[in-house]
Design a protein around this motif. Structure first.
Motif, PDB file in Angstrom:
ATOM      1  N   LEU A   1       2.262   1.718  -3.575  1.00  0.00           N
ATOM      2  CA  LEU A   1       1.236   2.233  -4.473  1.00  0.00           C
ATOM      3  C   LEU A   1       0.916   3.703  -4.166  1.00  0.00           C
ATOM      4  O   LEU A   1       0.657   4.496  -5.077  1.00  0.00           O
ATOM      5  CB  LEU A   1      -0.023   1.379  -4.366  1.00  0.00           C
ATOM      6  N   THR A   2       0.945   4.059  -2.888  1.00  0.00           N
ATOM      7  CA  THR A   2       0.735   5.453  -2.515  1.00  0.00           C
ATOM      8  C   THR A   2       1.866   6.327  -3.036  1.00  0.00           C
ATOM      9  O   THR A   2       1.638   7.483  -3.440  1.00  0.00           O
ATOM     10  CB  THR A   2       0.620   5.579  -0.986  1.00  0.00           C
TER      11      THR A   2
ATOM     12  N   ALA B   1       5.986  11.110  -1.691  1.00  0.00           N
ATOM     13  CA  ALA B   1       6.347   9.919  -2.469  1.00  0.00           C
ATOM     14  C   ALA B   1       7.578   9.240  -1.886  1.00  0.00           C
ATOM     15  O   ALA B   1       7.606   8.012  -1.701  1.00  0.00           O
ATOM     16  CB  ALA B   1       6.583  10.300  -3.930  1.00  0.00           C
TER      17      ALA B   1
ATOM     18  N   LEU C   1       2.568  10.986  -9.247  1.00  0.00           N
ATOM     19  CA  LEU C   1       1.694  11.508 -10.288  1.00  0.00           C
ATOM     20  C   LEU C   1       1.132  12.885  -9.920  1.00  0.00           C
ATOM     21  O   LEU C   1       0.797  13.678 -10.812  1.00  0.00           O
ATOM     22  CB  LEU C   1       0.548  10.525 -10.552  1.00  0.00           C
ATOM     23  N   GLU C   2       1.037  13.166  -8.624  1.00  0.00           N
ATOM     24  CA  GLU C   2       0.545  14.459  -8.161  1.00  0.00           C
ATOM     25  C   GLU C   2       1.685  15.432  -7.865  1.00  0.00           C
ATOM     26  O   GLU C   2       1.434  16.522  -7.326  1.00  0.00           O
ATOM     27  CB  GLU C   2      -0.308  14.272  -6.908  1.00  0.00           C
TER      28      GLU C   2
ATOM     29  N   CYS D   1       0.829  -1.205   0.000  1.00  0.00           N
ATOM     30  CA  CYS D   1       0.000   0.000   0.000  1.00  0.00           C
ATOM     31  C   CYS D   1       0.868   1.261   0.000  1.00  0.00           C
ATOM     32  O   CYS D   1       0.543   2.255  -0.667  1.00  0.00           O
ATOM     33  CB  CYS D   1      -0.922  -0.001   1.210  1.00  0.00           C
TER      34      CYS D   1
ATOM     35  N   ARG E   1       1.059   7.233  -6.546  1.00  0.00           N
ATOM     36  CA  ARG E   1       0.060   8.308  -6.602  1.00  0.00           C
ATOM     37  C   ARG E   1       0.680   9.659  -6.288  1.00  0.00           C
ATOM     38  O   ARG E   1       0.412  10.666  -6.955  1.00  0.00           O
ATOM     39  CB  ARG E   1      -1.071   8.010  -5.614  1.00  0.00           C
ATOM     40  N   MET E   2       1.517   9.718  -5.234  1.00  0.00           N
ATOM     41  CA  MET E   2       2.149  10.978  -4.872  1.00  0.00           C
ATOM     42  C   MET E   2       3.048  11.499  -5.990  1.00  0.00           C
ATOM     43  O   MET E   2       3.141  12.709  -6.217  1.00  0.00           O
ATOM     44  CB  MET E   2       2.969  10.805  -3.589  1.00  0.00           C
TER      45      MET E   2
END
Length: 276
Positions: free
Chosen positions: A45-46, A59, A52-53, A42, A49-50
């Motif tokens: 995967l987080t 991240a 991509l943002e 998890c 996401r971080m």
């Protein structure tokens, strides 16, 4: 008026003797290490996401958390005697996402995209190298021909260390050593490829598996102080600590190789003495 269907008869409620239950209970000691592995997944995967943002601090923090949980799940499984083949396979899959895919996407989103295809090739090489490194590790676990002292070494840079080391340029930018210039993207791409090659290389690196198994009584309290100091420094100065740690790890490869050669020479001398 009779019912169109016969009433449902569930049959006897008692189970036949000798018949295995439909669902077997799994001991909690087998579940806990896998739960830690899933938490690490998890975190990886987080981190994606971080990235991509464009939230680079979060991240990298997620990657560090994934590395910490990865170090804990294996030790927890051995401590609880809950090792299993399922856990080993799950750990490898999680490691590929956490330390192969996530760092590659972070680096590409951070700077490597400035050189387009070259940056993507560097990210691919790193990710594939992590997969090959993990596959080779799984194959070599049960090698009966390895000497006893080989437990002190890994073959090549392990995936968690490779991921944290590959992110060294990001640490250097946040510390202020490396400016965020497009001209540095090719250099970063070459560095990422070199780290990937170190993971699939045959260079020996320190494993640290024997660290912490037995501690002298007089060193327990100083060890607690050092652990608290390290955590405090990591929280207060995360990128400085990660930068120094990554550089120190790269330097340690030289000392690991020299130590490995001394073990090999000792085995060779022992074999010659046995023959004579």
């Amino acid at each position: 008026m009779s019912a169109p269907f016969a009433p449902y008869d569930p049959g006897p409620t008692t189970r036949r003797k000798g018949r295995a239950p439909r669902f077997r209970r799994v001991p909690l000691r087998l579940v806990l290490p896998n739960l830690v592995t899933l938490l690490a997944l998890c975190a990886g995967l987080t981190a994606i996401r971080m990235a991509l943002e464009a939230r680079w601090e979060m991240a990298i923090g997620a990657i560090v958390l994934a590395a910490f949980l990865d170090a804990m799940d294996g030790r927890l499984a051995r401590l609880l005697k809950g090792t299993s083949k399922f856990g080993a396979e799950l750990d490898s899959l999680a490691d590929f996402v956490n330390f192969g895919v996530a760092p590659a996407l972070i680096l590409y989103s951070w700077l490597l995209h400035e050189v387009r295809s070259l940056g993507w090739i560097a990210a691919l090489v790193f990710s594939i190298s992590a997969a090959l490194r993990l596959a080779r590790f799984n194959v070599s676990i049960d090698d009966p021909d390895k000497p006893a002292w080989s437990v002190n070494f890994f073959t090549g840079v392990p995936a968690p260390a490779g991921a944290l080391t590959a992110l060294l340029p990001v640490y250097m930018e946040f510390v202020g050593v490396l400016p965020h210039w497009e001209e540095f993207a090719p250099v970063v791409a070459v560095y990422v490829v070199v780290v990937g090659l170190l993971m699939v290389s045959r260079l020996p690196t320190f494993s640290g598996k024997k660290l912490g198994t037995r501690i002298r009584r007089d060193l327990v309290l100083p060890l607690f102080v050092l652990a608290v100091l390290f955590v405090a420094l990591l929280v207060s100065y995360p990128f400085e600590v990660l930068m120094v740690g990554s550089i120190a790890y790269l330097v340690s490869i030289i000392f690991a190789w020299r130590s490995y050669q001394r073990y090999l020479k000792g085995d060779a001398a022992g074999a010659q003495a046995g023959e004579s």
